[in-house]
Design an enzyme around this catalytic site. Structure first.
Site, PDB file in Angstrom:
ATOM      1  N   ARG A  45       0.750  -1.336   0.049  1.00  0.00           N
ATOM      2  CA  ARG A  45      -0.121  -0.069   0.140  1.00  0.00           C
ATOM      3  C   ARG A  45       0.863   1.377  -0.021  1.00  0.00           C
ATOM      4  O   ARG A  45       0.754   2.127  -0.615  1.00  0.00           O
ATOM      5  CB  ARG A  45      -1.130   0.087   1.111  1.00  0.00           C
ATOM      6  CG  ARG A  45      -2.181  -1.135   1.264  1.00  0.00           C
ATOM      7  CD  ARG A  45      -2.799  -0.789   2.249  1.00  0.00           C
ATOM      8  NE  ARG A  45      -2.587  -1.063   3.797  1.00  0.00           N
ATOM      9  CZ  ARG A  45      -2.399  -2.284   4.055  1.00  0.00           C
ATOM     10  NH1 ARG A  45      -2.753  -3.350   3.653  1.00  0.00           N
ATOM     11  NH2 ARG A  45      -1.915  -2.346   5.387  1.00  0.00           N
ATOM     12  N   LYS A 135     -11.072  15.478   5.267  1.00  0.00           N
ATOM     13  CA  LYS A 135     -12.420  15.157   4.682  1.00  0.00           C
ATOM     14  C   LYS A 135     -13.411  14.555   5.493  1.00  0.00           C
ATOM     15  O   LYS A 135     -12.465  13.529   6.337  1.00  0.00           O
ATOM     16  CB  LYS A 135     -11.958  14.233   3.525  1.00  0.00           C
ATOM     17  CG  LYS A 135     -13.122  13.821   2.534  1.00  0.00           C
ATOM     18  CD  LYS A 135     -12.666  12.506   1.669  1.00  0.00           C
ATOM     19  CE  LYS A 135     -13.179  11.423   2.165  1.00  0.00           C
ATOM     20  NZ  LYS A 135     -13.241  10.353   1.155  1.00  0.00           N
ATOM     21  N   GLU A 176     -18.243  16.336   2.544  1.00  0.00           N
ATOM     22  CA  GLU A 176     -18.739  15.350   1.445  1.00  0.00           C
ATOM     23  C   GLU A 176     -20.127  14.859   1.740  1.00  0.00           C
ATOM     24  O   GLU A 176     -19.951  13.689   2.426  1.00  0.00           O
ATOM     25  CB  GLU A 176     -17.805  14.496   1.209  1.00  0.00           C
ATOM     26  CG  GLU A 176     -18.027  13.501   0.115  1.00  0.00           C
ATOM     27  CD  GLU A 176     -16.812  12.413  -0.184  1.00  0.00           C
ATOM     28  OE1 GLU A 176     -15.807  12.090   0.471  1.00  0.00           O
ATOM     29  OE2 GLU A 176     -17.045  11.675  -1.249  1.00  0.00           O
ATOM     30  N   LYS A 218     -17.750  18.977  -1.495  1.00  0.00           N
ATOM     31  CA  LYS A 218     -17.449  17.802  -2.295  1.00  0.00           C
ATOM     32  C   LYS A 218     -18.945  16.958  -2.760  1.00  0.00           C
ATOM     33  O   LYS A 218     -19.244  16.008  -1.882  1.00  0.00           O
ATOM     34  CB  LYS A 218     -16.403  16.868  -1.774  1.00  0.00           C
ATOM     35  CG  LYS A 218     -16.165  15.642  -2.574  1.00  0.00           C
ATOM     36  CD  LYS A 218     -14.928  14.707  -2.004  1.00  0.00           C
ATOM     37  CE  LYS A 218     -14.557  13.677  -2.867  1.00  0.00           C
ATOM     38  NZ  LYS A 218     -13.273  13.110  -2.428  1.00  0.00           N
TER      39      LYS A 218
HETATM   40  P1  13P Z   1     -14.682   8.559  -5.641  1.00  0.00           P
HETATM   41  O1  13P Z   1     -14.161   9.645  -6.679  1.00  0.00           O
HETATM   42  O2  13P Z   1     -13.949   7.230  -6.172  1.00  0.00           O
HETATM   43  O3  13P Z   1     -15.950   8.470  -5.328  1.00  0.00           O
HETATM   44  O4  13P Z   1     -13.698   8.730  -4.219  1.00  0.00           O
HETATM   45  C1  13P Z   1     -13.882  10.132  -4.040  1.00  0.00           C
HETATM   46  C2  13P Z   1     -13.906   9.831  -2.519  1.00  0.00           C
HETATM   47  O5  13P Z   1     -13.033  10.446  -1.803  1.00  0.00           O
HETATM   48  C3  13P Z   1     -15.093   9.434  -1.634  1.00  0.00           C
HETATM   49  O6  13P Z   1     -15.081   9.468  -0.425  1.00  0.00           O
END
Ligand code: 13P
Length: 354
Positions: A45, A135, A176, A218
């Protein structure tokens, strides 16, 4: 506090640039690796994230990178922390701080994102480690009757408390709220759910005193469910998405960075481009914070093999470049030429649980 944070937020949506979401939890990244027969270890990873973070030329299109807890504690093969590795190229280091979507007691088919307990201390630690933004992802399932009002309000409240704590600890919050693509709903249902979710989230952000200029949103794009027989055109998605955002996202927000949500890499780029081409109706910088849509081609090209590290970096850089162009409305299909097989990936699109 907010002037510094505003500058960081603005730098994350600088012209022609967007964010790499590389913050998959270990179980999620392991699922991805499994599909390609790559053994998931701390070392593999680390190698994979290093491949992405040190791709030559990518910093021209990548403003920031979101890490997972394991990653921010790791070092490059040269012994430099990943936060410093990113920073030295002008890429802003970020960190996922929620602890995942857990079953929601009030409505068993839905989830609430957890992670508020002890968050202030964790944010303080991540800030010391070099993170400048964070995030938190809330998810909403769509059916004829979901999401429930209780689920929307619980997740909105948590997002707002997270965002407020981030700003207190000198981190730019990325908020998000993701309305999922899973399901057979029409684009209109996605638009209605996204409207309710955004409205509730911005109410909660107001209540918690979050400074809108010092955060990024987001969101999902407004799009038909994956299993819906009637898929909207690129132009319809762009139009519905922008209409919805204009109705429910205050102009003070520094920028909007879409998630890709399971769209193919090309479609995610085409949608972003179309949204940015409707220039006269835009209120904010509009960019990307893609996970799968940026990483799929790179992961596949690499395939866990040292001899393909450079190929993985080229694939990543190419995708970043195309999305960078899409933030300016300058992407064209012809620019895909060198990635002809990207959409025929065996990876599937259902692996992002984070
Ligand atoms: P995806 O663009 O694959 O949806 O992932 C963005 C993300 O940070 C999801 O939490």
């Amino acid at each position: 506090m907010s002037h510094n944070l505003e500058r960081v937020a603005e730098s994350l949506v600088a012209d022609g640039k967007g964010i790499l979401a590389a913050d998959e939890t270990t179980p999620t990244l392991t699922k991805r690796f499994d599909i390609l027969g790559i053994t998931s270890t701390e070392q593999s990873r680390r190698t994979y994230r290093e491949m992405l973070f040190t791709s030559p030329g990518a910093a021209e299109f990548i403003s920031g990178a979101i890490m997972y807890d394991e990653t921010i504690r790791q070092k490059s093969s040269g012994g430099v922390s990943f936060a410093k590795t990113l920073e030295s190229q002008g890429i802003v280091p970020g960190i996922k701080v929620d602890t995942g979507a857990k079953p929601f007691a009030a409505s068993p088919d839905e989830t609430v994102t957890e992670g508020l307990d002890g968050l202030r201390d964790r944010l303080r630690e991540y800030r010391k480690m070099g993170a400048r933004f964070a995030k938190w992802r809330a998810v909403f399932h769509v059916t004829d009757s979901l999401p429930s009002a209780a689920c929307v309000s619980a997740n909105a409240h948590a997002l707002a408390r997270y965002a407020s704590l981030c700003q207190e600890q000198d981190l730019v919050p990325i908020v998000e709220p993701e309305v999922l693509m899973e399901g057979s709903h029409f684009i209109g249902r996605c638009e209605r759910v996204t409207s309710v979710v955004l409205h509730t989230v911005f109410d909660a952000l107001f209540e918690q005193g979050v400074v809108l200029e010092a955060m990024l949103l987001k969101p999902n794009m407004v799009i038909a469910g994956k299993q819906c027989a009637q898929q909207a055109s690129v132009e319809e998605v762009a139009d519905a998405t922008l209409t919805c955002l204009r109705r429910f996202v205050p102009a003070a927000v520094s920028g909007i960075v879409f998630l890709s949500g399971g769209q193919s890499a090309r479609l995610a780029t085409a949608h972003l481009n179309a949204i940015n081409r409707i220039g006269s109706r835009k209120l904010w910088k509009i960019s990307f914070s893609y996970g799968r849509a940026l990483q799929d081609p790179a992961l596949e090209a690499w395939h866990g093999r040292d001899e393909y590290l450079a190929a993985g970096q080229r694939a990543f850089c190419h995708r970043a470049c195309l999305n960078g162009a899409a933030t300016l409305g300058k992407y064209t299909c012809e620019m895909e030429a060198s990635s002809a097989s990207e959409d025929e990936t065996p990876l599937g699109r259902d692996w992002h649980d984070d």
